[in-house]
Scaffold this motif. Structure first.
Motif, short mmCIF file in Angstrom:
data_model
loop_
_atom_site.label_atom_id
_atom_site.label_comp_id
_atom_site.label_asym_id
_atom_site.label_seq_id
_atom_site.Cartn_x
_atom_site.Cartn_y
_atom_site.Cartn_z
N LYS A 103 0.83 -1.32 0.02
CA LYS A 103 0.00 0.00 -0.03
C LYS A 103 0.76 1.04 -0.12
O LYS A 103 0.44 2.18 -0.47
N VAL A 141 -8.01 6.36 9.30
CA VAL A 141 -7.77 5.11 8.60
C VAL A 141 -6.45 4.73 8.37
O VAL A 141 -5.36 5.21 8.26
N LYS A 143 -3.66 1.29 7.69
CA LYS A 143 -3.46 0.33 6.69
C LYS A 143 -2.09 -0.32 6.74
O LYS A 143 -1.05 0.32 6.73
N VAL A 153 -6.89 -3.40 6.91
CA VAL A 153 -7.51 -1.90 6.69
C VAL A 153 -8.14 -1.80 8.17
O VAL A 153 -9.36 -2.36 8.43
N ILE A 155 -10.68 1.15 10.00
CA ILE A 155 -11.09 2.46 10.43
C ILE A 155 -11.35 2.71 11.86
O ILE A 155 -12.30 1.90 12.19
N GLU A 185 -4.18 7.19 6.60
CA GLU A 185 -4.94 7.89 5.32
C GLU A 185 -6.08 8.69 5.83
O GLU A 185 -6.74 8.56 6.74
N GLU A 186 -6.40 9.84 5.13
CA GLU A 186 -7.49 10.75 5.26
C GLU A 186 -8.75 9.87 4.82
O GLU A 186 -8.88 8.82 4.17
N TYR A 187 -9.55 10.02 5.84
CA TYR A 187 -10.80 9.39 5.90
C TYR A 187 -11.93 9.94 4.79
O TYR A 187 -12.24 11.22 4.61
N LEU A 188 -12.10 9.34 3.58
CA LEU A 188 -12.84 9.73 2.55
C LEU A 188 -14.50 9.28 2.68
O LEU A 188 -14.89 8.16 3.21
N GLU A 192 -18.71 4.11 -2.62
CA GLU A 192 -17.55 3.34 -2.94
C GLU A 192 -18.23 2.49 -4.39
O GLU A 192 -19.26 2.29 -4.64
N LYS A 214 -18.68 -5.56 1.64
CA LYS A 214 -17.54 -6.29 2.49
C LYS A 214 -17.82 -6.77 3.69
O LYS A 214 -17.24 -7.77 4.29
N MET A 273 -13.36 5.76 -4.14
CA MET A 273 -14.54 6.44 -3.49
C MET A 273 -14.93 7.73 -4.34
O MET A 273 -14.08 8.30 -4.69
N LEU A 282 -9.10 4.16 -3.52
CA LEU A 282 -8.76 3.71 -2.28
C LEU A 282 -7.91 2.57 -2.30
O LEU A 282 -7.26 2.51 -1.33
N GLU A 283 -7.78 1.73 -3.17
CA GLU A 283 -6.76 0.57 -3.53
C GLU A 283 -6.95 0.35 -4.70
O GLU A 283 -7.66 0.47 -5.42
P1 AMP Z 1 -9.31 -1.61 0.93
O1 AMP Z 1 -8.80 -2.73 1.39
O2 AMP Z 1 -8.30 -0.25 0.84
O3 AMP Z 1 -10.33 -1.19 -0.10
O4 AMP Z 1 -10.17 -1.04 2.20
C1 AMP Z 1 -11.04 -1.81 2.71
C2 AMP Z 1 -12.29 -0.78 3.12
O5 AMP Z 1 -12.13 0.27 3.96
C3 AMP Z 1 -12.80 -0.09 1.70
O6 AMP Z 1 -13.62 -0.85 0.95
C4 AMP Z 1 -13.30 1.15 2.26
O7 AMP Z 1 -14.93 0.93 2.64
C5 AMP Z 1 -12.61 1.34 3.53
N1 AMP Z 1 -11.64 2.29 3.27
C6 AMP Z 1 -10.51 2.18 2.71
N2 AMP Z 1 -9.90 3.37 2.62
C7 AMP Z 1 -10.71 4.32 3.07
C8 AMP Z 1 -10.69 5.56 3.39
N3 AMP Z 1 -9.60 6.35 3.23
N4 AMP Z 1 -11.76 6.32 3.98
C9 AMP Z 1 -12.72 5.78 3.91
N5 AMP Z 1 -12.80 4.48 3.89
C10 AMP Z 1 -11.86 3.67 3.66
#
Ligand code: AMP
Ligand code: GLY
Length: 420
Positions: A103, A141, A143, A153, A155, A185-188, A192, A214, A273, A282-283
Motif C-alpha cells: 500500500k 484510516v 492500513k 485496513v 477504520i 490515510e485521510e478518511y474519505l 464506493e 464487504k 470512493m 482507495l486501493e
Molecule cells: P481497502 O482494502 O483499501 O479497499 O479498504 C477496505 C475498506 O475500507 C474499503 O472498501 C472502504 O470501505 C474502507 N476504506 C479504505 N480506505 C478508506 C478511506 N481512506 N476512507 C474511508 N474508507 C476507507
C-alpha cells in the motif's frame, strides 16, 4: 487452446465457466480448483502459491494460456517466472503486482503520477504514528503495508482505537512483515465503486462497474469479509463519471505502469470512493475481484479466452470486447462463523433447484466427499441472477439462495439494496 486457471475460489469458477464458453478452448485445467470447477476443468493437486509446481504443470500439459486468479502468486512473481520460460500467462509481473502488494508503494505511485487519492503519511515506528494520532482528528484510516487477506485496513473511530490498531500492527506484528509499515490515510466520504479494467501495455478496456458488500451482515454491520455479494452495473456510474474515472484515474495509472516498466497484461481492479470532489482511489488490486467477477463475467458478451490470449500478445485492441446492458447480482452463501472460525464438511443441497430457477451457481469453498458435495470454506457458493433490471436480478439470485441449504449457512439479505 489449452488453458490453466490458477486458484480455487468463486472467482476462479467464474473464470473457468466463462473461458469454457470459448470455441477456441479445447481443455481447461485448474490448480487447485474446487468441486464446482471440476465439472468444467480437470483439477490438479497443485496449490495456487506453488509457482515451481505450476510451472512444471504448464510445461507438462503444454498449456497455451495460464490465467492467474489470486494476488499471492502475482506478487510472488509468477508472471516473471513463466515469461522467462516463454509461457503465455495473463497477469502483471511482480513490479505491477506491487500496486496491490504494498500500500505504501501504491500511494507513492499515485503521488508520482498525480492520481487522486486520500492524503496520507507512512510510519514504520510506533512513537511517530501515535504522535500523528494524538495531533490528528478521528476517524483514522490505518492500513498495513503488505497483503493481509483483506484484514489489513482498520477504520478507527477514536484515537484510542487508532493507538490500539497501531500497537497490533507495528508492535505486536499481527500481520507479520506485512505490518512493518503502515499507511495512515485521510478518511474519505462518498460512494464506493469498483471498476475493473484490462490493460495489455498499450490499450485498455473496462468491464461493467460494480459494487461489493464487504461486511458480513446486513446494513454493513459485522466484520469485514472477502465480500458477501456484488451487483453490476452501478446506477450512479453514469457517462460523466465514467469519463472522469478514465481520464483522471485509469489512464494515468496505465501510463504510469508503462513508464515504470511494468510487464504483462492483466486486470487492475480500481477500488474507488466517489467523493464530493470527484473519484479517488482507495486501493488497487492487480487481479479480478471476488465476488465481483461473478457478476462481471456473466455480463461479458465477448470471448474471454480470446481477449486474454490476445492481450498477453499485446493485441487487446484487435479483439471484440463487449459488455451486456443487462444487470447481474451475486449473493454469497457462507459458513456459520465466517469470517471467523467455522466448520467444514456439511452436505450442500438444492443446487439443481437453484439452477432451475435460472441462477448460475459458482462454487467457492466446496469439495466432494464420498461423491457428495460438502462445504469446504468460509465463502461456500455465489449465486448469480441476471435480468434486465437490478430488481429482477436480485429476485432471481435470492430465489436460488432460498432453496440452497447446509448446516449453519447464512447470507446477507440486502445485496444490491443501495442500487435500487
Ligand atoms: P481497502 O482494502 O483499501 O479497499 O479498504 C477496505 C475498506 O475500507 C474499503 O472498501 C472502504 O470501505 C474502507 N476504506 C479504505 N480506505 C478508506 C478511506 N481512506 N476512507 C474511508 N474508507 C476507507
Ligand atoms: N471483493 C474484494 C476483492 O476481491 O478484493
Amino acid at each position: 487452446m489449452r488453458v490453466l486457471v490458477v486458484g480455487g475460489g468463486g472467482r476462479e469458477h467464474a473464470l473457468v465457466w466463462k473461458i469454457a464458453q470459448s470455441p477456441l478452448v479445447d481443455k481447461i485445467y485448474a490448480a487447485p480448483g474446487n468441486a464446482g470447477i471440476a465439472a468444467q476443468a480437470e483439477c490438479l493437486g497443485v496449490g495456487a502459491e506453488d509457482i515451481e509446481g505450476l510451472l512444471g504443470l504448464a510445461l507438462e500439459k503444454k498449456i497455451d494460456l495460464t490465467v492467474v486468479g489470486p494476488e499471492a502468486p502475482l506478487t510472488a512473481g509468477i508472471v516473471d517466472r513463466f515469461g522467462d520460460k516463454g509461457l503465455r500467462i495473463f497477469g502483471f509481473d511482480a513490479c505491477g503486482a506491487r500496486l496491490e502488494g504494498s500500500k505504501v508503494w501504491a500511494k507513492e505511485f499515485m503521488t508520482r503520477h498525480g492520481i487522486p487519492t486520500g492524503e496520507f503519511r507512512v510510519f514504520g515506528n510506533v512513537t511517530a504514528a501515535i504522535k500523528a494520532v494524538d495531533t490528528g482528528t478521528p476517524p483514522f484510516v490505518i492500513k498495513a503495508d503488505g497483503l493481509a487477506a483483506g484484514k489489513g485496513v482498520i477504520i478507527a473511530k477514536t484515537a484510542r482505537d487508532a493507538r490500539e490498531a497501531i500497537g497490533r500492527i507495528l508492535k505486536r506484528h499481527e500481520f507479520g512483515a506485512a505490518g512493518d509499515r503502515i499507511v495512515m490515510e485521510e478518511y474519505l466520504i462518498g460512494d464506493e465503486i469498483s471498476i475493473l479494467a484490462l490493460f495489455d501495455g498499450e490499450s485498455y478496456r473496462v468491464f461493467v462497474s460494480c459494487q461489493d458488500h464487504k461486511r458480513a451482515l446486513d446494513n454493513d454491520a459485522g466484520p469485514n469479509t472477502g465480500g458477501m455479494g456484488a451487483y453490476a452495473p452501478v446506477p450512479f456510474y453514469d457517462a460523466e463519471l465514467d469519463a472522469r474515472v478514465r481520464s483522471e484515474i485509469i489512464e494515468p495509472t496505465f501510463e504510469g505502469m508503462k513508464s515504470e516498466g511494468v510487464k504483462g497484461a492483466g486486470v487492475i481492479y480500481f477500488g474507488l470512493m466517489v467523493t464530493e470532489r470527484g473519484p479517488k482511489v482507495l486501493e488497487y488490486n492487480c487481479r479480478f475481484g471476488d465476488p465481483e467477477t461473478q457478476v462481471i463475467l456473466p455480463l461479458f458478451k465477448s470471448d474471454l479466452a480470446s481477449v486474454m490470449y490476445e492481450a498477453v500478445g499485446g493485441n487487446l485492441a484487435s479483439v471484440p470486447f463487449e459488455n451486456s446492458s443487462e444487470t447481474a447480482a451475486c449473493v454469497v452463501i457462507a459458513s456459520g462463523g465466517y469470517p471467523g472460525s467455522y466448520n467444514k464438511g456439511y452436505a450442500i443441497e438444492g443446487l439443481e433447484e437453484a439452477r432451475e430457477r435460472g441462477c448460475v451457481v459458482f462454487h467457492a469453498g466446496t469439495a466432494l466427499k464420498d461423491g457428495a458435495l460438502v462445504t469446504n470454506g468460509g465463502r461456500v457458493l455465489g449465486v448469480t441472477g441476471m435480468a434486465p433490471t437490478l430488481r429482477g436480478a436480485l429476485d432471481k439470485a435470492y430465489g436460488g439462495v432460498d432453496v440452497i441449504r447446509f448446516t449453519g449457512c447464512f447470507s446477507r439479505r440486502d445485496i444490491g439494496k443501495k442500487g435500487l
